[in-house]
Every structure is written in C-alpha cells, then in structure tokens.
Design a protein around this motif. Structure first.
Motif, PDB file in Angstrom:
ATOM      1  N   ASP A  67       0.855  -1.121  -0.087  1.00 10.18           N
ATOM      2  CA  ASP A  67      -0.042   0.033   0.075  1.00 10.18           C
ATOM      3  C   ASP A  67       0.968   1.131   0.026  1.00 10.18           C
ATOM      4  OD1 ASP A  67      -1.879   1.871   0.224  1.00 10.18           O
ATOM      5  OD2 ASP A  67      -2.529   1.235   2.277  1.00 10.18           O
ATOM      6  N   VAL A  68       0.710   2.116  -0.942  1.00  7.39           N
ATOM      7  CA  VAL A  68       1.494   2.959  -1.118  1.00  7.39           C
ATOM      8  C   VAL A  68       1.169   4.375  -0.073  1.00  7.39           C
ATOM      9  CG1 VAL A  68       2.042   5.314  -2.676  1.00  7.39           C
ATOM     10  CG2 VAL A  68       2.121   3.072  -3.696  1.00  7.39           C
ATOM     11  N   LEU A  69      -0.124   4.597   0.146  1.00  8.30           N
ATOM     12  CA  LEU A  69      -0.325   5.394   1.389  1.00  8.30           C
ATOM     13  C   LEU A  69       0.002   4.931   2.700  1.00  8.30           C
ATOM     14  CD1 LEU A  69      -2.084   7.863   2.328  1.00  8.30           C
ATOM     15  CD2 LEU A  69      -4.067   6.355   2.457  1.00  8.30           C
ATOM     16  N   SER A  70       0.257   3.778   2.856  1.00  9.52           N
ATOM     17  CA  SER A  70       0.440   3.201   4.169  1.00  9.52           C
ATOM     18  C   SER A  70       1.933   3.558   4.358  1.00  9.52           C
ATOM     19  CB  SER A  70       0.229   1.876   4.483  1.00  9.52           C
ATOM     20  OG  SER A  70      -1.187   1.799   4.428  1.00  9.52           O
ATOM     21  N   ARG A  71       2.581   3.489   3.008  1.00 15.32           N
ATOM     22  CA  ARG A  71       4.239   3.553   3.237  1.00 15.32           C
ATOM     23  C   ARG A  71       4.386   5.088   3.396  1.00 15.32           C
ATOM     24  NH1 ARG A  71       7.512  -0.711   2.498  1.00 15.32           N
ATOM     25  NH2 ARG A  71       9.061   0.385   1.509  1.00 15.32           N
ATOM     26  N   LEU A  72       3.782   5.886   2.564  1.00 13.49           N
ATOM     27  CA  LEU A  72       3.828   7.398   2.667  1.00 13.49           C
ATOM     28  C   LEU A  72       3.762   7.860   3.883  1.00 13.49           C
ATOM     29  CD1 LEU A  72       4.292   9.818   0.559  1.00 13.49           C
ATOM     30  CD2 LEU A  72       1.737  10.081   0.699  1.00 13.49           C
ATOM     31  N   LEU A  73       2.584   7.681   4.511  1.00 16.35           N
ATOM     32  CA  LEU A  73       2.574   8.049   5.932  1.00 16.35           C
ATOM     33  C   LEU A  73       3.513   7.555   6.961  1.00 16.35           C
ATOM     34  CD1 LEU A  73      -1.307   7.524   6.112  1.00 16.35           C
ATOM     35  CD2 LEU A  73      -0.112   9.725   6.120  1.00 16.35           C
ATOM     36  N   SER A  74       4.245   6.255   6.637  1.00 23.07           N
ATOM     37  CA  SER A  74       5.108   5.794   7.592  1.00 23.07           C
ATOM     38  C   SER A  74       6.674   6.223   7.296  1.00 23.07           C
ATOM     39  CB  SER A  74       4.969   4.226   7.623  1.00 23.07           C
ATOM     40  OG  SER A  74       3.866   3.861   8.102  1.00 23.07           O
ATOM     41  N   GLY A  75       6.732   6.713   5.991  1.00 24.20           N
ATOM     42  CA  GLY A  75       8.307   6.856   5.532  1.00 24.20           C
ATOM     43  C   GLY A  75       8.735   8.309   5.929  1.00 24.20           C
ATOM     44  N   GLY A  76       7.760   9.297   6.373  1.00 25.91           N
ATOM     45  CA  GLY A  76       8.137  10.643   6.743  1.00 25.91           C
ATOM     46  C   GLY A  76       8.901  10.869   8.046  1.00 25.91           C
ATOM     47  N   ALA A  77       8.748  10.040   8.901  1.00 25.59           N
ATOM     48  CA  ALA A  77       9.081  10.289  10.111  1.00 25.59           C
ATOM     49  C   ALA A  77      10.605  10.262  10.328  1.00 25.59           C
ATOM     50  CB  ALA A  77       8.249   9.381  11.307  1.00 25.59           C
ATOM     51  N   PRO A  78      11.222   9.021   9.865  1.00 29.99           N
ATOM     52  CA  PRO A  78      12.560   8.777   9.813  1.00 29.99           C
ATOM     53  C   PRO A  78      13.499   9.546   9.018  1.00 29.99           C
ATOM     54  CG  PRO A  78      11.482   6.862   8.608  1.00 29.99           C
ATOM     55  CD  PRO A  78      10.405   7.853   9.076  1.00 29.99           C
ATOM     56  N   LEU A  79      12.847  10.076   7.913  1.00 27.14           N
ATOM     57  CA  LEU A  79      13.485  11.334   7.092  1.00 27.14           C
ATOM     58  C   LEU A  79      13.471  12.503   7.976  1.00 27.14           C
ATOM     59  CD1 LEU A  79      14.702  11.972   4.475  1.00 27.14           C
ATOM     60  CD2 LEU A  79      12.525  12.633   3.467  1.00 27.14           C
ATOM     61  N   ILE A  80      12.721  13.068   8.467  1.00 25.19           N
ATOM     62  CA  ILE A  80      12.498  14.140   9.246  1.00 25.19           C
ATOM     63  C   ILE A  80      13.362  14.125  10.403  1.00 25.19           C
ATOM     64  CG2 ILE A  80      11.015  15.760  10.718  1.00 25.19           C
ATOM     65  CD1 ILE A  80       8.697  15.315   8.466  1.00 25.19           C
ATOM     66  N   ALA A  81      13.374  12.984  11.003  1.00 23.66           N
ATOM     67  CA  ALA A  81      14.037  12.761  12.310  1.00 23.66           C
ATOM     68  C   ALA A  81      15.832  12.838  11.950  1.00 23.66           C
ATOM     69  CB  ALA A  81      14.033  11.365  13.016  1.00 23.66           C
ATOM     70  N   THR A  82      16.070  12.289  10.859  1.00 21.69           N
ATOM     71  CA  THR A  82      17.496  12.343  10.320  1.00 21.69           C
ATOM     72  C   THR A  82      17.687  13.673  10.120  1.00 21.69           C
ATOM     73  OG1 THR A  82      17.162  10.145   9.621  1.00 21.69           O
ATOM     74  CG2 THR A  82      19.275  11.413   8.653  1.00 21.69           C
ATOM     75  N   ALA A  83      17.042  14.342   9.228  1.00 25.02           N
ATOM     76  CA  ALA A  83      17.211  15.858   8.577  1.00 25.02           C
ATOM     77  C   ALA A  83      17.209  16.820   9.877  1.00 25.02           C
ATOM     78  CB  ALA A  83      16.217  16.226   7.587  1.00 25.02           C
ATOM     79  N   LEU A  84      16.516  16.629  10.998  1.00 25.93           N
ATOM     80  CA  LEU A  84      16.377  17.549  12.023  1.00 25.93           C
ATOM     81  C   LEU A  84      17.470  17.272  12.811  1.00 25.93           C
ATOM     82  CD1 LEU A  84      14.892  19.529  13.883  1.00 25.93           C
ATOM     83  CD2 LEU A  84      13.626  17.504  14.890  1.00 25.93           C
ATOM     84  N   ALA A  85      18.120  15.999  12.885  1.00 26.18           N
ATOM     85  CA  ALA A  85      19.412  15.864  13.705  1.00 26.18           C
ATOM     86  C   ALA A  85      20.587  16.496  12.937  1.00 26.18           C
ATOM     87  CB  ALA A  85      19.834  14.347  13.679  1.00 26.18           C
ATOM     88  N   ILE A  86      20.489  16.278  11.724  1.00 31.69           N
ATOM     89  CA  ILE A  86      21.518  16.972  10.725  1.00 31.69           C
ATOM     90  C   ILE A  86      21.529  18.633  11.071  1.00 31.69           C
ATOM     91  CG2 ILE A  86      22.601  17.468   8.431  1.00 31.69           C
ATOM     92  CD1 ILE A  86      21.327  14.507   7.775  1.00 31.69           C
TER      93      ILE A  86
END
Length: 279
Positions: A67-86
C-alpha cells in the motif's frame, strides 16, 4: 546635514507569520504521527505490483503491491528525524566555531583555511567515503557524512555574520572588563545572530532532506524494506507509468516539506531594521 539612524526592528503581522509557519508545522506533525495513521501494514502486499488505486489501496500499490498510502504515511518520520538531527548538529557546531573564529581573528584565519580545504571535497564523494567506511552504514552513516560536509559551509556563514558584531564597541568593552570568552560568545554575540541562525537551520534541514534522498538513489542510507520517502522514489521509478502515485506522492511530500520549512524559518527570523535618513 543629514544623520543616518536605524529604525527599530519591524514587527511582522502575526497572521502573516502564522500563515507561513502553520503549513510546515502541520506537515511535520502529520509525518511524525503518520505511522499511527497508516491504514495498513507497510510490508504486506495488498494489490498487484503497481496496482491502480482502489478501495484497498487509496494510492495504489508499489513494485511489490504494498500500500503506497501506508508507506507514505510511515516514511516521513525517519526522514524528518534524520534531517532534524543533521540541522541541529551542523548549526550548533558552526555557531560555536564561527563565533569563536570571529572573536579570535588569528584562530579564525586557520578555521577559514580548514573550511576552504573541506569545501573542495565533492559532496557526493564525501557521502560515499563516509557511508562506505562506516562499520554498519545506513542512516547513521549518512547523517554523519552530512554533518561533516555541512559544517565548513555553515562556519563561514556564521563567522561572516559574527565578525561585525565582534568588532563593535560593547564587545571590546566587555572583553576589556575581563569577561570570559564563553560569556562573550553566549551572552554578547549569540543573541545578535538569531536571524542568521534561523535561516541557517532552515537551509541545513532542507539540505539534510536532500542528502538522505541522494543517498537513497545511490543505494546508501535507508535500505529496503524500510518505508522511506526517498527510498520509495528509487524503488518505484521503473513503474511510474503504471502507478504514478508511487513516485509522485513521495516527491510531492519531500518538495512540500522543503519549501514549507524554509518559509517557516524565514517567517520566524526577526525582521531587519529599516534604515532611515531624516533631514
């Protein structure tokens, strides 16, 4: 004869500031809470590969029918957390080094030369060197590479902004009065750099998003079957004609995140004083 003066800092209308900050805040909150809102599992097929949107999958399926929608909703948190830490790591390190370089010009010259040498290293090559040399690789390696490559640029920005402040009379008076270096950095120079640091933080956050996305295309950083916006783009690019949402949705999410965070950082920065020249 005319005399030049600086008007007090202009206050931005609250409604305008809120209108520019709210989209970024809502998008970040949605991305962080996305795993709780996902309608289904992110690793189980629910349609045919690159299946069209239907009642089971609102945005269709990806290359494995997930499911693209489920993966889309679940895929933002790790990206934002990494970018925020950087962004936090780069801004904090650059702030300390840049202010120190401005207060100690002799040390500042060495810092500037070291930054010039580090800037000569191509960004993509630096990412690959750090990520491949890291024992376990993955997202932590990409974050470390982004910090190492981002600090030299940021140091030059902070040092350039801090140099005029360090040369003012009240800094020299405080130094002559015996104030310690840490006091000059934290209490005298740092408060005058809020606008620069907010803008720098916004740029570094967006740069962190881009670095993680580039690493995904180079097959570094996040690895399948992890749900990640950048990884979704690389995985589903071959089937973009079959289910465009599998690629368009994460692309739009990354673009909206980058634009909204930049607008929010600019809106939160203090307005610059307007020069006035009375007769």
């Amino acid at each position: 004869m005319t005399t030049a003066a600086l008007a007090p800092p202009a206050r931005r209308p609250r409604a305008r500031t809120l209108a520019r900050v709210l989209p970024a805040l809502l998008l970040v909150l949605l991305a962080l809470s996305g795993p709780l809102l996902a309608p289904g599992a992110t690793d189980l097929p629910v349609t045919a590969p690159y299946g069209a949107a239907d009642d089971t999958a609102a945005l269709g399926g990806d290359l494995l029918g997930r499911d693209v929608l489920s993966r889309l909703l679940s895929g933002g948190a790790p990206l934002i957390a990494t970018a925020l830490a950087i962004a936090l790591a780069v801004t904090a390190a650059a702030t300390a080094i840049g202010i120190l370089a401005a207060l100690r010009p002799r040390l500042g010259r060495w810092v500037e030369r070291a930054a010039d040498l580090a800037i000569l290293l191509p960004a993509v090559l630096g990412i690959m060197l750090v990520a491949l040399a890291w024992p376990t690789g993955g997202r932590l390696a990409i974050g470390a590479a982004a910090v190492v490559l981002g600090v030299p640029y940021a140091v030059r920005v902070v040092a350039a902004a801090a140099a005029p402040v360090a040369a003012t009379g009240y800094i020299e008076t405080a130094a002559a009065g015996g104030e310690r270096l840490w006091y000059l950095m934290a209490r005298e120079v740092l408060p005058n750099l809020r606008s620069t640091l907010l803008a720098l933080f916004g740029l570094r956050f967006v740069e962190g998003v881009y670095v993680v996305s580039i690493a995904a295309f180079l097959q570094l950083g996040p690895q399948p079957p992890e749900a990640d916006w950048a990884l979704m783009i690389r995985e589903n690019a071959p089937g973009i004609m079959l289910n465009p949402w599998a690629v368009a949705a994460p692309c739009l999410a990354i673009g909206l995140l980058a634009v909204s965070v930049n607008l929010a950082a600019e809106a939160l920065a203090p307005a610059r004083p307007t020069p006035e020249t009375p007769l």
